[in-house]
Scaffold this motif. Structure first.
Motif, mmCIF file in Angstrom:
data_model
loop_
_atom_site.group_PDB
_atom_site.id
_atom_site.type_symbol
_atom_site.label_atom_id
_atom_site.label_comp_id
_atom_site.label_asym_id
_atom_site.label_seq_id
_atom_site.Cartn_x
_atom_site.Cartn_y
_atom_site.Cartn_z
ATOM 1 N N VAL A 14 14.304 12.582 0.070
ATOM 2 C CA VAL A 14 15.557 12.340 0.778
ATOM 3 C C VAL A 14 16.621 12.005 -0.258
ATOM 4 O O VAL A 14 16.409 11.144 -1.121
ATOM 5 C CB VAL A 14 15.440 11.173 1.780
ATOM 6 N N PHE A 15 17.761 12.689 -0.177
ATOM 7 C CA PHE A 15 18.897 12.391 -1.043
ATOM 8 C C PHE A 15 19.953 11.645 -0.235
ATOM 9 O O PHE A 15 20.485 12.186 0.738
ATOM 10 C CB PHE A 15 19.516 13.670 -1.609
ATOM 11 N N GLU A 16 20.276 10.415 -0.621
ATOM 12 C CA GLU A 16 21.381 9.680 -0.014
ATOM 13 C C GLU A 16 22.630 10.040 -0.801
ATOM 14 O O GLU A 16 22.751 9.686 -1.974
ATOM 15 C CB GLU A 16 21.125 8.173 -0.051
ATOM 16 N N CYS A 17 23.580 10.742 -0.146
ATOM 17 C CA CYS A 17 24.755 11.271 -0.841
ATOM 18 C C CYS A 17 26.060 10.806 -0.209
ATOM 19 O O CYS A 17 27.091 11.456 -0.370
ATOM 20 C CB CYS A 17 24.709 12.797 -0.858
ATOM 21 N N VAL A 18 26.023 9.700 0.501
ATOM 22 C CA VAL A 18 27.241 9.174 1.130
ATOM 23 C C VAL A 18 27.765 7.991 0.334
ATOM 24 O O VAL A 18 28.874 7.996 -0.185
ATOM 25 C CB VAL A 18 26.984 8.770 2.594
ATOM 26 N N GLY A 19 26.969 6.942 0.243
ATOM 27 C CA GLY A 19 27.329 5.784 -0.554
ATOM 28 C C GLY A 19 28.464 4.973 0.031
ATOM 29 O O GLY A 19 28.856 5.127 1.186
ATOM 30 N N GLY A 20 29.020 4.080 -0.794
ATOM 31 C CA GLY A 20 30.165 3.265 -0.401
ATOM 32 C C GLY A 20 29.866 2.380 0.788
ATOM 33 O O GLY A 20 28.775 1.812 0.932
ATOM 34 N N ALA A 21 30.826 2.275 1.683
ATOM 35 C CA ALA A 21 30.705 1.388 2.837
ATOM 36 C C ALA A 21 29.604 1.815 3.792
ATOM 37 O O ALA A 21 29.116 1.006 4.594
ATOM 38 C CB ALA A 21 32.040 1.333 3.578
ATOM 39 N N ALA A 22 29.189 3.091 3.716
ATOM 40 C CA ALA A 22 28.134 3.581 4.615
ATOM 41 C C ALA A 22 26.734 3.202 4.158
ATOM 42 O O ALA A 22 25.772 3.316 4.927
ATOM 43 C CB ALA A 22 28.222 5.099 4.742
ATOM 44 N N MET A 23 26.591 2.745 2.933
ATOM 45 C CA MET A 23 25.260 2.531 2.365
ATOM 46 C C MET A 23 24.371 1.585 3.182
ATOM 47 O O MET A 23 23.159 1.843 3.305
ATOM 48 C CB MET A 23 25.380 2.029 0.930
ATOM 49 N N PRO A 24 24.897 0.496 3.773
ATOM 50 C CA PRO A 24 24.020 -0.349 4.588
ATOM 51 C C PRO A 24 23.404 0.377 5.781
ATOM 52 O O PRO A 24 22.398 -0.069 6.338
ATOM 53 C CB PRO A 24 24.950 -1.482 5.049
ATOM 54 N N THR A 25 23.992 1.501 6.188
ATOM 55 C CA THR A 25 23.418 2.316 7.263
ATOM 56 C C THR A 25 22.564 3.449 6.705
ATOM 57 O O THR A 25 21.429 3.672 7.144
ATOM 58 C CB THR A 25 24.531 2.913 8.147
ATOM 59 N N THR A 26 23.103 4.169 5.719
ATOM 60 C CA THR A 26 22.433 5.389 5.262
ATOM 61 C C THR A 26 21.206 5.132 4.406
ATOM 62 O O THR A 26 20.242 5.907 4.459
ATOM 63 C CB THR A 26 23.428 6.277 4.492
ATOM 64 N N LEU A 27 21.197 4.073 3.606
ATOM 65 C CA LEU A 27 20.019 3.825 2.771
ATOM 66 C C LEU A 27 18.802 3.430 3.612
ATOM 67 O O LEU A 27 17.702 3.979 3.397
ATOM 68 C CB LEU A 27 20.322 2.769 1.713
ATOM 69 N N PRO A 28 18.935 2.518 4.589
ATOM 70 C CA PRO A 28 17.779 2.276 5.469
ATOM 71 C C PRO A 28 17.324 3.540 6.206
ATOM 72 O O PRO A 28 16.114 3.771 6.353
ATOM 73 C CB PRO A 28 18.303 1.214 6.443
ATOM 74 N N GLN A 29 18.283 4.357 6.652
ATOM 75 C CA GLN A 29 17.903 5.611 7.302
ATOM 76 C C GLN A 29 17.090 6.488 6.349
ATOM 77 O O GLN A 29 16.080 7.079 6.744
ATOM 78 C CB GLN A 29 19.146 6.378 7.747
ATOM 79 N N ALA A 30 17.531 6.572 5.115
ATOM 80 C CA ALA A 30 16.841 7.415 4.134
ATOM 81 C C ALA A 30 15.401 6.973 3.945
ATOM 82 O O ALA A 30 14.482 7.804 3.866
ATOM 83 C CB ALA A 30 17.591 7.386 2.802
ATOM 84 N N THR A 31 15.164 5.665 3.884
ATOM 85 C CA THR A 31 13.790 5.190 3.688
ATOM 86 C C THR A 31 12.924 5.476 4.908
ATOM 87 O O THR A 31 11.716 5.661 4.780
ATOM 88 C CB THR A 31 13.770 3.686 3.383
ATOM 89 N N LYS A 32 13.529 5.510 6.095
ATOM 90 C CA LYS A 32 12.772 5.817 7.315
ATOM 91 C C LYS A 32 12.518 7.314 7.459
ATOM 92 O O LYS A 32 11.582 7.722 8.152
ATOM 93 C CB LYS A 32 13.516 5.296 8.535
ATOM 94 N N MET A 33 13.365 8.130 6.813
ATOM 95 C CA MET A 33 13.173 9.581 6.868
ATOM 96 C C MET A 33 12.079 10.054 5.920
ATOM 97 O O MET A 33 11.505 11.130 6.107
ATOM 98 C CB MET A 33 14.480 10.290 6.489
ATOM 99 N N ALA A 34 11.801 9.264 4.881
ATOM 100 C CA ALA A 34 10.837 9.693 3.865
ATOM 101 C C ALA A 34 9.404 9.529 4.358
ATOM 102 O O ALA A 34 9.078 8.569 5.061
ATOM 103 C CB ALA A 34 11.035 8.881 2.591
ATOM 104 N N ARG A 35 8.552 10.457 3.989
ATOM 105 C CA ARG A 35 7.134 10.377 4.340
ATOM 106 C C ARG A 35 6.449 9.340 3.458
ATOM 107 O O ARG A 35 6.996 8.866 2.455
ATOM 108 C CB ARG A 35 6.466 11.727 4.161
ATOM 109 N N ARG A 36 5.209 9.001 3.822
ATOM 110 C CA ARG A 36 4.389 8.169 2.953
ATOM 111 C C ARG A 36 4.207 8.889 1.614
ATOM 112 O O ARG A 36 3.898 10.080 1.579
ATOM 113 C CB ARG A 36 3.024 7.898 3.590
#
Length: 350
Positions: free
Chosen positions: A233-255
Motif C-alpha cells: 500500500v502506498f500512502e500518497c496523500v500526507g499532510g492533514a489527511a495522514m491521521p485518516t489515510t495512514l491507519p487506512q493504509a495499515t488496514k488495507m495491507a495483508r499479513r
C-alpha cells in the motif's frame, strides 16, 4: 531577475531580485522555463511561515543553460536541461554514502541554490543537471522530480509482477506510483475522493478505483486483493489527511504486507492512532520514503528521465493547467482546490 517571493501570510509577491552568480567553476546557471507545484508547496500555501518570508521556493523545474563555469565539461549555453534539487552538503556520512536524501543539512543546502524554482534563474553544480531528449518538453521535465520521489518509494517497496497494490491518493505522486506498479506487472487499485483524479487513474491503467467518500475503501481494497489485503500500500496523500489515510493504509495491507509512506507529514509531533498489536502480529512493514537519491549505481532522477523519454511514465495526461509566473497565486489556488478545478499538475511558465 524576476521572482515570486513568499510573503508573511504564505502567498507570493512578484519582485526584482539579484540574479544568482556561479559560486564555483563547475556550476551552471539555468533559465527556468517551467516549474511545478507539489504537495509540499501546497502545505505551506496561505499559512504564515515567517522563516520563508522573502524567500524563493519551489523544486520542480526545467529550462536551458545560460552560463557555465570554466570547469564545466558536460554542458554548453543553450542546452535544454532538468535539474535535480535534492542537493546535500556533500560532507556528511550520508552524502559520502551517496544517500544524500538523508543529509541532515539537505533543506538549508538545497534552498540556497537549486531549490528556487519560482524565479527566472537558478544555479547548481553540473552533476545535478541532465540533458533533455529532443522530444521531452520543459513541461514534461517539470514532473521528473515528482516521479523520482515515486521511483524511490517503488524501489523501497519491492513491488513485483503479480502483486496486488493499493495507492491512496490520485495526485501526481499517486498516479506516478500507479504507473510504476503497472510497469512492474502489478494489479493496482487507486483510492481518492476527486472524481476527475480517479478518471485519470483509470486512463493510466488502474485496474480498479474507489471513491473514498462513497463507500468503505478498506473493504474495497480487501476485496480487490483476493480477500487478504494488498501486498503493498502506498500512502500518497500526507499532510492533514495522514491521521485518516495512514491507519487506512495499515488496514488495507495483508499479513506480511508493506505500507510505504510517501505523503509528507506536517512539522512537529502528530498523534496518529494505529492498531499496533495487529501491525506487529501481522508483521506489516511501515516504510517511510524520503525524496530520492541513487538506485544502486544510477541516479533515480536519470532513471525517471529515461522512463519518460520511453513513454513508460506519462506526463501530458497529468498537466491540467498552465499559468504564467505573474499569476502564481492563482496557480496555487487552482492546485489547492482540485474538486472544483480538476487540477492534477499545475505548470507555472516562467
Amino acid at each position: 531577475m524576476r521572482a515570486a517571493l513568499k510573503t508573511e501570510d504564505g502567498r507570493f509577491e512578484l519582485a526584482e531580485i539579484e540574479t544568482p552568480e556561479l559560486p564555483a567553476d563547475d556550476w551552471v546557471r539555468m533559465r527556468v522555463r517551467v516549474a511545478g507545484i507539489c504537495g509540499t508547496d501546497l502545505r505551506h500555501w496561505k499559512k504564515p511561515d515567517p522563516h520563508l518570508a522573502c524567500h524563493v521556493v519551489g523544486h520542480e523545474l526545467a529550462g536551458e543553460i545560460v552560463a557555465v563555469g570554466d570547469a564545466v565539461k558536460q554542458f554548453t549555453v543553450g542546452d535544454r536541461v532538468v535539474v535535480e534539487t535534492v542537493l546535500g552538503c556533500g560532507k556528511c556520512d550520508w552524502c559520502r554514502a551517496r544517500r544524500y536524501n538523508l543529509c541532515p543539512d539537505l533543506y538549508p543546502t538545497r534552498t540556497k541554490s537549486v531549490s528556487r524554482a519560482y524565479a527566472e534563474y537558478v544555479v547548481g553544480p553540473q552533476h545535478k543537471f541532465y540533458h533533455l531528449p529532443d522530444h521531452v518538453g520543459f513541461d514534461d521535465a517539470a514532473l521528473v522530480d515528482t516521479y523520482s520521489v515515486c521511483l524511490h518509494a517503488h524501489h523501497l517497496s519491492g513491488v513485483t509482477i503479480g502483486d496486488r497494490v493499493a495507492v491512496i491518493g490520485a495526485g501526481p505522486i499517486g498516479l506516478g506510483q500507479l504507473m510504476l506498479a503497472k510497469a512492474a506487472g502489478a494489479a493496482v487499485i487507486v483510492v481518492d475522493k476527486v472524481a476527475h483524479s480517479l478518471d485519470i487513474a483509470r486512463r493510466l491503467g488502474a485496474d480498479a478505483v474507489i471513491d473514498a467518500g462513497d463507500g468503505d475503501p478498506v473493504a474495497a481494497v480487501q476485496a480487490f486483493a483476493r480477500g487478504q489485503g494488498a501486498d503493498v500500500v502506498f500512502e500518497c496523500v500526507g499532510g492533514a489527511a495522514m491521521p485518516t489515510t495512514l491507519p487506512q493504509a495499515t488496514k488495507m495491507a495483508r499479513r506480511g504486507g508493506t505500507v510505504v509512506i510517501v505523503g509528507g507529514f506536517d512539522e512537529g509531533e502528530i498523534a496518529i492512532p494505529l492498531e499496533w498489536q495487529r501491525i506487529q502480529m501481522s508483521e506489516i512493514r511501515l516504510l517511510p520514503s524520503a525524496s530520492f537519491a541513487l538506485h544502486d549505481i544510477r541516479p533515480e532522477e536519470a532513471e525517471v528521465l529515461d522512463l519518460i523519454a520511453r513513454g513508460v511514465l506519462k506526463t501530458q495526461e497529468l498537466i491540467t493547467h498552465r499559468v504564467p509566473l505573474d499569476r502564481i497565486n492563482e496557480a496555487f489556488d487552482t492546485a489547492d482546490d482540485k474538486p472544483r478545478t480538476g487540477a492534477i499538475f499545475v505548470a507555472i511558465e516562467v
